[in-house]
Write an enzyme that holds these catalytic residues in place. Sequence first.
Site, mmCIF file in Angstrom:
data_model
loop_
_atom_site.group_PDB
_atom_site.id
_atom_site.type_symbol
_atom_site.label_atom_id
_atom_site.label_comp_id
_atom_site.label_asym_id
_atom_site.label_seq_id
_atom_site.Cartn_x
_atom_site.Cartn_y
_atom_site.Cartn_z
ATOM 1 N N HIS A 20 0.070 -35.752 24.268
ATOM 2 C CA HIS A 20 1.177 -35.163 23.506
ATOM 3 C C HIS A 20 0.702 -34.041 22.589
ATOM 4 C CE1 HIS A 20 4.321 -38.604 24.100
ATOM 5 N NE2 HIS A 20 3.675 -38.295 25.212
ATOM 6 N N VAL A 32 1.700 -29.594 23.666
ATOM 7 C CA VAL A 32 2.519 -28.881 22.684
ATOM 8 C C VAL A 32 1.613 -27.981 21.865
ATOM 9 C CG1 VAL A 32 4.227 -29.160 20.856
ATOM 10 C CG2 VAL A 32 4.007 -30.922 22.620
ATOM 11 N N GLY A 63 -1.053 -26.531 22.778
ATOM 12 C CA GLY A 63 -2.460 -26.703 23.110
ATOM 13 C C GLY A 63 -3.111 -27.834 22.330
ATOM 14 N N ASP A 113 -4.721 -28.772 19.697
ATOM 15 C CA ASP A 113 -5.070 -28.195 18.389
ATOM 16 C C ASP A 113 -4.751 -29.130 17.224
ATOM 17 O OD1 ASP A 113 -2.331 -28.156 18.366
ATOM 18 O OD2 ASP A 113 -2.156 -26.097 17.639
ATOM 19 N N SER A 122 -2.087 -30.421 16.412
ATOM 20 C CA SER A 122 -0.761 -30.215 15.805
ATOM 21 C C SER A 122 0.001 -31.538 15.736
ATOM 22 C CB SER A 122 0.040 -29.168 16.592
ATOM 23 O OG SER A 122 0.086 -29.501 17.970
ATOM 24 N N ASP A 127 -8.339 -49.406 35.345
ATOM 25 C CA ASP A 127 -8.660 -49.581 36.760
ATOM 26 C C ASP A 127 -7.643 -48.818 37.618
ATOM 27 O OD1 ASP A 127 -6.354 -51.047 36.523
ATOM 28 O OD2 ASP A 127 -7.341 -52.992 36.681
#
Length: 326
Positions: free
Chosen positions: A65, A69, A71, A73, A75, A248
Amino acid sequence: MEVYSGRIKIPLIVLLLSAFAISSTRVGFYKTTCPQAEAIVQYVVQSAVRSNKSYASGFLQMFFHDCFVNGCDASILLDGNLSEKTAATNLRLRGFDVIDAAKSMLETVCPGVVSCADILALATRDSVVQIGGTSWAVPTGRRDGLVSLKSEAESNIPGPKASMDDQIKVFASKGLNVKDLVILVGGHTIGTAACSTFIHRLYNYSNTNGPDPTIDQPFLPHLRTLCPLGGEQATRVALDTNSVNTFDTSFFDNIRSGRGVLETDSMLWTDARTQKYAQRFTKTRRSHQSAFNKMFAKAMVKMSKIELKTGNQGEIRRVCNTINTN
Ligand SMILES: *[C@@H]1O[C@H](CO)[C@@H](O)[C@H](O)[C@H]1NC(C)=O
Ligand SMILES: *[C@@H]1O[C@H](CO)[C@@H](O)[C@H](O)[C@H]1NC(C)=O
Ligand SMILES: *[C@@H]1O[C@H](CO)[C@@H](O)[C@H](O)[C@H]1NC(C)=O
């Protein structure tokens, strides 16, 4: 002139090389600036996952997630009334406390050096390893972003009812192909989902007055018992039945036999575009586990490079839940 052009060439090459060096991530980025960085994250994550295995699926989801959004970074870690965290799809994310603990140790040892984005990337790898999954070298050198918007989380993360067309489109917009999609969704070998995300399949699927016909007949009463009509929508159900905390390939055997829980997971088998990859990881195929491990590691590294901020972009946050104020 000859002399000058000769002199100019060298600094130009050096410039180009250094520009290249700072504009991409690399394994061991903190080797000289904070040699203990990876060990510290690993230590904190290991003890967290040991105390509760559900942290592993928590980090996988949080990292996914984050990367989808703006990249990878960090955020996703920012507080704020309208930050990504507040989007419905992110309300149940967990592991923020673990990231904060790792960050505060790192700030003591090497202040201002290790980004929250890298801590999250490393924590995700370490948590997968801790529950028996594969390991991979995490390229580091990400910078932390300055922007985090709920609206962007809502438009970039496919929901549990997304069509395969939409999922493929979103992944493609992040530079990930259909094979990457199948492998990354295979991360559902761990983790749970709320009844609210799949109950539409159990009783009145697409107004048919019956269940989703792709659900395995003996599996249906199992799901209906866990999620009764009119019952508690927040109840959590394992995505990979009988193997919720083990990294697995049984997830792929489950979807193959109509035992996928999320509609989007079942589609990996019912859609020909994805089935051709999914079948590679079922037990009908030789070395399915090692193939999955190898490809999962590769896909995670690929995902970890979405829209990177490096060099002078963004910043190195002092705490992970808020941007620096000066
Ligand atoms: C682990 O964490 C999850 C999610 O917060 C919680 O539902 C579960 O009860 C915890 N398990 C244990 C053994 O503490
Ligand atoms: C969030 O909203 C509350 C109530 O409207 C306000 O008091 C607070 O300052 C806001 N916080 C941020 C970080 O914007
Ligand atoms: C299923 O949904 C349709 C449309 O909302 C409705 O007309 C029908 O009565 C529902 N069937 C059941 C069994 O609830």
